[in-house]
Write a protein that holds these residues in place. Structure first.
Motif, PDB file in Angstrom:
ATOM      1  N   GLU A   1      -0.367   4.429  -1.882  1.00 51.95           N
ATOM      2  CA  GLU A   1       0.248   3.663  -0.807  1.00 51.95           C
ATOM      3  C   GLU A   1       1.216   2.647  -1.416  1.00 51.95           C
ATOM      4  O   GLU A   1       1.169   2.352  -2.608  1.00 51.95           O
ATOM      5  CB  GLU A   1      -0.827   2.918  -0.012  1.00 51.95           C
ATOM      6  CG  GLU A   1      -1.892   3.787   0.606  1.00 51.95           C
ATOM      7  CD  GLU A   1      -2.968   2.942   1.250  1.00 51.95           C
ATOM      8  OE1 GLU A   1      -2.762   1.716   1.399  1.00 51.95           O
ATOM      9  OE2 GLU A   1      -4.020   3.495   1.602  1.00 51.95           O
ATOM     10  N   SER A   2       2.058   2.095  -0.565  1.00 50.04           N
ATOM     11  CA  SER A   2       3.023   1.107  -1.068  1.00 50.04           C
ATOM     12  C   SER A   2       2.304  -0.102  -1.663  1.00 50.04           C
ATOM     13  O   SER A   2       2.713  -0.629  -2.702  1.00 50.04           O
ATOM     14  CB  SER A   2       3.961   0.667   0.058  1.00 50.04           C
ATOM     15  OG  SER A   2       3.224   0.118   1.144  1.00 50.04           O
ATOM     16  N   ALA A   3       1.187  -0.537  -1.041  1.00 51.47           N
ATOM     17  CA  ALA A   3       0.419  -1.644  -1.623  1.00 51.47           C
ATOM     18  C   ALA A   3      -0.179  -1.247  -2.958  1.00 51.47           C
ATOM     19  O   ALA A   3      -0.263  -2.048  -3.893  1.00 51.47           O
ATOM     20  CB  ALA A   3      -0.690  -2.075  -0.659  1.00 51.47           C
ATOM     21  N   GLY A   4      -0.597   0.016  -3.075  1.00 47.62           N
ATOM     22  CA  GLY A   4      -1.142   0.511  -4.330  1.00 47.62           C
ATOM     23  C   GLY A   4      -0.104   0.525  -5.442  1.00 47.62           C
ATOM     24  O   GLY A   4      -0.434   0.283  -6.604  1.00 47.62           O
ATOM     25  N   ILE A   5       1.143   0.815  -5.094  1.00 50.25           N
ATOM     26  CA  ILE A   5       2.218   0.795  -6.103  1.00 50.25           C
ATOM     27  C   ILE A   5       2.401  -0.615  -6.644  1.00 50.25           C
ATOM     28  O   ILE A   5       2.543  -0.819  -7.856  1.00 50.25           O
ATOM     29  CB  ILE A   5       3.519   1.330  -5.482  1.00 50.25           C
ATOM     30  CG1 ILE A   5       3.359   2.813  -5.130  1.00 50.25           C
ATOM     31  CG2 ILE A   5       4.690   1.119  -6.435  1.00 50.25           C
ATOM     32  CD1 ILE A   5       4.542   3.403  -4.384  1.00 50.25           C
ATOM     33  N   TRP A   6       2.382  -1.605  -5.760  1.00 52.72           N
ATOM     34  CA  TRP A   6       2.467  -2.999  -6.209  1.00 52.72           C
ATOM     35  C   TRP A   6       1.307  -3.338  -7.141  1.00 52.72           C
ATOM     36  O   TRP A   6       1.507  -3.967  -8.192  1.00 52.72           O
ATOM     37  CB  TRP A   6       2.455  -3.932  -4.993  1.00 52.72           C
ATOM     38  CG  TRP A   6       3.781  -4.118  -4.351  1.00 52.72           C
ATOM     39  CD1 TRP A   6       4.504  -3.171  -3.677  1.00 52.72           C
ATOM     40  CD2 TRP A   6       4.563  -5.307  -4.323  1.00 52.72           C
ATOM     41  NE1 TRP A   6       5.683  -3.696  -3.216  1.00 52.72           N
ATOM     42  CE2 TRP A   6       5.746  -5.013  -3.584  1.00 52.72           C
ATOM     43  CE3 TRP A   6       4.388  -6.590  -4.812  1.00 52.72           C
ATOM     44  CZ2 TRP A   6       6.743  -5.957  -3.366  1.00 52.72           C
ATOM     45  CZ3 TRP A   6       5.378  -7.548  -4.584  1.00 52.72           C
ATOM     46  CH2 TRP A   6       6.544  -7.229  -3.880  1.00 52.72           C
ATOM     47  N   LEU A   7       0.117  -2.930  -6.765  1.00 50.29           N
ATOM     48  CA  LEU A   7      -1.054  -3.221  -7.600  1.00 50.29           C
ATOM     49  C   LEU A   7      -0.974  -2.501  -8.938  1.00 50.29           C
ATOM     50  O   LEU A   7      -1.304  -3.075  -9.983  1.00 50.29           O
ATOM     51  CB  LEU A   7      -2.333  -2.827  -6.861  1.00 50.29           C
ATOM     52  CG  LEU A   7      -2.704  -3.692  -5.653  1.00 50.29           C
ATOM     53  CD1 LEU A   7      -3.881  -3.074  -4.905  1.00 50.29           C
ATOM     54  CD2 LEU A   7      -3.055  -5.106  -6.089  1.00 50.29           C
ATOM     55  N   ALA A   8      -0.546  -1.240  -8.923  1.00 55.76           N
ATOM     56  CA  ALA A   8      -0.467  -0.466 -10.166  1.00 55.76           C
ATOM     57  C   ALA A   8       0.521  -1.097 -11.137  1.00 55.76           C
ATOM     58  O   ALA A   8       0.230  -1.245 -12.338  1.00 55.76           O
ATOM     59  CB  ALA A   8      -0.076   0.978  -9.850  1.00 55.76           C
ATOM     60  N   PHE A   9       1.691  -1.488 -10.642  1.00 56.46           N
ATOM     61  CA  PHE A   9       2.673  -2.140 -11.514  1.00 56.46           C
ATOM     62  C   PHE A   9       2.148  -3.492 -11.992  1.00 56.46           C
ATOM     63  O   PHE A   9       2.351  -3.884 -13.147  1.00 56.46           O
ATOM     64  CB  PHE A   9       4.008  -2.305 -10.788  1.00 56.46           C
ATOM     65  CG  PHE A   9       4.887  -1.095 -10.856  1.00 56.46           C
ATOM     66  CD1 PHE A   9       5.515  -0.741 -12.041  1.00 56.46           C
ATOM     67  CD2 PHE A   9       5.087  -0.294  -9.748  1.00 56.46           C
ATOM     68  CE1 PHE A   9       6.326   0.385 -12.127  1.00 56.46           C
ATOM     69  CE2 PHE A   9       5.898   0.837  -9.812  1.00 56.46           C
ATOM     70  CZ  PHE A   9       6.508   1.179 -11.008  1.00 56.46           C
TER      71      PHE A   9
END
Length: 500
Positions: free
Chosen positions: A273-281
């Motif tokens: 998810e888009s929130a997951g992309i923020w967290l992953a980075f």
């Protein structure tokens, strides 16, 4: 089918803790020795060489809970119960977080079980494990309340920040970083007004800032000084993280997991998810910039990896197109989990005899003695050539309970543990450190000490009564000074003949 496989993996994953009185984790015997001191403090059985000194600092999860549990059971069982509780918090917290985000349990349980015996956990970072499990629950509760009334969210955050500060400081950092990144994503993608976003971030940080202020006023601390980067290990840890005992197994299972995730992502069946992309980075950046040793605490950066592995599945979606895909995915994650679990059992079960042997050897030590710990290795660093010998490093610290002994490398570092040596032995204590190389001890005893010899061992043959040398038994290196009392596959116990 997936639920049945998950239930089976859960059942077998807790077996190592249930089957071993003393889990073969590097730091665990040292923690257990400290639990004995805390539980017996103020009683006639209290160790004469140590005193308990509480202060306002973090990393006290087990130090606060285990002595209370020990009122109902043995200290050994209370410590093991704390470890089991930590594992339950890890698995349950991952499941709850995914349920809050998706309304169902899908990936998080498998990820939690795959990482349940990863390197930081299998090396015995039990306060971190407990704290990380608590952080998962805190993140889930915060997200559950994210769109609700702010007073309720503020109170929930206050409670979890306080609990995490006490349990483990780095787990508080993971909690804060995760929710901070989530709030930034919310600001960007939900077009929240800047004043509202600033207020939410401020309310999120305020309890932690208040705790730090209290710590400063009360002269508390977080660990000690000492920062090291060890940048050469940054590319290596992701391939070593899944197994703390066998680097080949760790690399094989880690590589298999990475390839499976990349394959699924390229085929479009696994998406963040888009929130997951923020967290992953955010987690990737945190892993790159954080030192390996921070405030005197080692292996800080690699702790980011299991944290990310436990949090990100809640922000992923997996859509397998057919039964064959589902069976292949279940086989892959089960194989990775069971292979690492088999290595854990293969190490832990034989260590039951090794720990029993060293506990039996304490009967040959005079009560109240001073016990030095040496090693046949070159230094006290992890023996990467044979990590199965690593769980023995702190086993001699159990002499503080079984023989009322002083052991210099019992964990007594200010800002981390509420136990410290008494004044009479403080000059020969190591607040944090492993066994002393036996070659160094021999050089000192023969009058050839190196210039950088640590002060606490410069007169070891006068300051200590007994010496444990860990490693495969070898010929007595100093027969005029050392008398063999006990020999085992993993150690030799010597009595030191005092010199003037």
């Amino acid at each position: 089918m997936a639920i049945a496989v998950l239930a089976m993996l859960v059942a077998v994953s807790f077996l190592p803790v249930l089957l071993t009185p003393i889990p073969a984790m590097v730091d665990y015997p040292n923690h257990l020795a400290r639990m004995y001191i805390l539980s017996q403090n103020g009683t006639p059985d209290a160790n004469p060489h140590y005193e308990v000194t509480w202060a306002f600092y973090p990393n006290l999860g087990m130090d606060l809970l285990v002595p209370q549990l020990a009122r109902l059971m043995s200290v050994e069982n209370a410590t093991r119960l704390f470890l089991l509780l930590s594992q339950l918090l890890i698995v349950g917290g991952a499941l709850l977080l995914e349920w809050v985000r998706k309304g169902r349990v899908h990936l998080a349980g498998f990820a939690a079980l795959a990482f349940l015996y990863c390197l930081p956990f299998s090396w015995g970072f039990v306060n971190f494990e407990f704290g990380l499990g608590l952080a998962l629950w805190g993140i889930a509760v915060y997200l559950m309340l994210a769109e609700g009334p702010w007073p309720l969210r503020f109170v929930a955050n206050l409670i979890f920040v306080a609990a995490l500060y006490v349990a483990h400081f780095f787990s508080l950092g993971i909690y804060g970083a995760t929710l901070g990144l989530y709030e930034l994503w919310r600001l960007r993608h939900k077009r929240v007004a800047y004043p509202v976003a600033a207020a939410r971030l401020g309310a999120l940080a305020l309890p932690a800032l208040a705790l730090f202020a209290i710590m400063h006023v009360t002269a508390g601390s977080i660990g000690s000084e000492g920062t090291s980067w060890f940048l050469e290990f940054k590319p290596v840890w992701p391939l070593r993280i899944l197994n703390g005992y066998n680097l080949t197994t760790a690399a094989a299972t880690g590589l298999a997991l990475m390839i499976s995730l990349l394959f699924a992502a390229r085929r479009g069946v696994l998406k963040l998810e888009s929130a997951g992309i923020w967290l992953a980075f955010g987690f990737a950046l945190l892993y790159l910039v954080i030192p390996s040793k921070l405030f005197g605490t080692a292996f800080v950066d690699l702790r980011v990896i299991p944290a990310a592995a436990l949090i990100l599945p809640a922000f992923c979606s997996l859509s397998l197109p057919s039964r064959a895909w589902r069976m292949a995915a279940l086989a892959a994650i089960s194989g990775i989990t069971l292979l690492n679990l088999a290595v854990v059992l293969a190490v832990w079960l034989p260590y039951r005899a090794d720990y029993a042997a060293i506990i039996a050897s304490f009967q040959k030590i005079d009560r109240g003695s001073r016990v030095l710990v040496g090693s046949t290795g070159d230094n006290g660093d992890p023996p990467f050539a044979d990590l199965t010998s690593y769980p023995m490093y702190y086993a001699p610290t159990l002499a503080v309970h079984y023989a009322d002994a002083f052991v210099p490398n019992l964990f007594t570092e200010a800002g981390k543990q509420p136990v410290r040596p008494r004044e009479a032995v403080r000059n020969i204590a190591i607040p944090y450190g492993g066994p002393v190389p036996s070659g160094l001890l021999a050089a000192i005893a023969t009058g050839q000490p190196p210039a950088d010899a640590p002060p606490f061992v410069r007169n070891w043959y006068r300051d200590f009564d007994y010496l444990y040398v860990l490693g495969s038994p070898a010929a007595n290196p100093l027969p005029d000074l050392l008398e063999v009392l006990e020999t085992s596959e993993r150690f030799v116990l010597y009595r030191i003949r005092r010199r003037s």
